[in-house]
Design an enzyme around this catalytic site. Structure first.
Site, PDB file in Angstrom:
ATOM      1  N   LEU A   1      40.268  47.462 -39.884  1.00  0.00           N
ATOM      2  CA  LEU A   1      39.892  46.298 -39.083  1.00  0.00           C
ATOM      3  C   LEU A   1      40.703  45.113 -39.587  1.00  0.00           C
ATOM      4  O   LEU A   1      40.990  45.015 -40.779  1.00  0.00           O
ATOM      5  CB  LEU A   1      38.397  45.987 -39.218  1.00  0.00           C
ATOM      6  CG  LEU A   1      37.400  47.002 -38.655  1.00  0.00           C
ATOM      7  CD1 LEU A   1      35.973  46.552 -38.957  1.00  0.00           C
ATOM      8  CD2 LEU A   1      37.592  47.195 -37.156  1.00  0.00           C
ATOM      9  N   ASP A   2      41.065  44.209 -38.678  1.00  0.00           N
ATOM     10  CA  ASP A   2      41.733  42.978 -39.094  1.00  0.00           C
ATOM     11  C   ASP A   2      40.877  42.260 -40.129  1.00  0.00           C
ATOM     12  O   ASP A   2      39.644  42.360 -40.111  1.00  0.00           O
ATOM     13  CB  ASP A   2      41.927  42.035 -37.904  1.00  0.00           C
ATOM     14  CG  ASP A   2      42.907  42.575 -36.876  1.00  0.00           C
ATOM     15  OD1 ASP A   2      43.661  43.504 -37.195  1.00  0.00           O
ATOM     16  OD2 ASP A   2      42.904  42.033 -35.752  1.00  0.00           O
ATOM     17  N   MET A   3      41.511  41.522 -41.010  1.00  0.00           N
ATOM     18  CA  MET A   3      40.790  40.791 -42.035  1.00  0.00           C
ATOM     19  C   MET A   3      39.682  39.924 -41.439  1.00  0.00           C
ATOM     20  O   MET A   3      38.563  39.872 -41.956  1.00  0.00           O
ATOM     21  CB  MET A   3      41.756  39.909 -42.825  1.00  0.00           C
ATOM     22  CG  MET A   3      41.103  39.102 -43.928  1.00  0.00           C
ATOM     23  SD  MET A   3      42.153  37.778 -44.542  1.00  0.00           S
ATOM     24  CE  MET A   3      42.149  36.672 -43.117  1.00  0.00           C
TER      25      MET A   3
ATOM     26  N   THR B   1      38.128  40.264 -38.608  1.00  0.00           N
ATOM     27  CA  THR B   1      37.157  41.016 -37.817  1.00  0.00           C
ATOM     28  C   THR B   1      36.108  41.629 -38.731  1.00  0.00           C
ATOM     29  O   THR B   1      36.422  42.140 -39.803  1.00  0.00           O
ATOM     30  CB  THR B   1      37.863  42.133 -37.019  1.00  0.00           C
ATOM     31  OG1 THR B   1      38.885  41.563 -36.202  1.00  0.00           O
ATOM     32  CG2 THR B   1      36.885  42.893 -36.146  1.00  0.00           C
TER      33      THR B   1
END
Length: 229
Positions: free
Chosen positions: A65-67, A69
């Protein structure tokens, strides 16, 4: 590079939230602001996988997951499980549901976005739509609630490109609130963090093949979700 002034301040409480584990897999609930895997710089070493490895040394990352998110991530605890779950992601046999607060009123009740994506190299890590060189990217969406200058949407990524949901919503003219990379000034100011959350993840257990679904409450909305089917 985008956001050269960014300073990494990973959240410390809760330090680690494990939703489920057995001999083969582990499911964690990642907070916004924590990297999934360590970055190259020393100050970017704190990451979800490192925190998990303190307790489960054999855990490996299957997806990210994106940082910014938050939400559900599954990890493998052995090589066989890693291969099995990775294949499910590769063959698009998993099911994922995200929720996002976006800028403006999304008029359509539901729809889909098919826009190819590629890294915007001079402004990395940003991504951009590129119809000639981009890789296929497909997102389905459903409008949940409209309120004031924003809309709560459910997002169903069919593909898993980097920043896919963020760029696709931007392309619709509805950037996700609090997005430091893609939101315009007004949308950025409307939230203290990226309003994107990986709420549900469904996959088959790598050993029993049982269908498993894991959920995490939306941290920025009181909307009560229904089971992902």
């Amino acid at each position: 590079m985008a956001n050269p002034s960014f300073v990494y301040r990973p959240p410390m409480s809760p330090y680690l939230r494990i939703v489920y584990y057995d001999d083969h897999i582990l499911v964690a609930d990642k907070p916004s602001g924590l990297l999934s895997v360590p970055g190259k710089a020393d100050e970017h070493k704190d990451a979800l996988i490192g925190r998990v490895n303190h307790v489960f040394p054999t855990a490996t990352v299957v997806h990210r997951l994106d940082m910014a998110t938050s939400g559900i991530m599954v990890m493998a605890l052995n090589k066989a499980s890693h291969r099995h779950i990775s294949k499910q992601f590769e063959l698009r046999q998993t099911r994922k549901r995200y929720f996002a607060r976006v800028f403006g009123n999304l008029e359509e009740a539901e729809g889909e976005i098919r826009l190819p994506l590629i890294c915007d190299w001079p402004n990395r890590p940003k991504q951009m739509v590129d119809h000639e060189r981009g890789k296929p990217a497909h997102t389905r969406y459903q409008t949940i609630q409209r309120e004031g200058d924003e809309t709560l949407v459910a997002l169903y990524p069919v593909t898993g490109r980097s920043h896919q949901l963020r760029v696709h919503m931007l392309a619709l003219g509805h950037p996700i609130l609090g997005d430091r990379l893609y939101a315009h000034e007004k949308a950025l100011a409307m939230a203290p963090r990226l309003q994107l959350h990986a709420e549900s993840l469904c996959f088959a257990h790598p050993v029993t093949l049982e269908a498993m679904t894991f959920n995490s409450p939306i941290p920025f909305s009181d909307y009560v979700t229904r089971p992902l089917v």
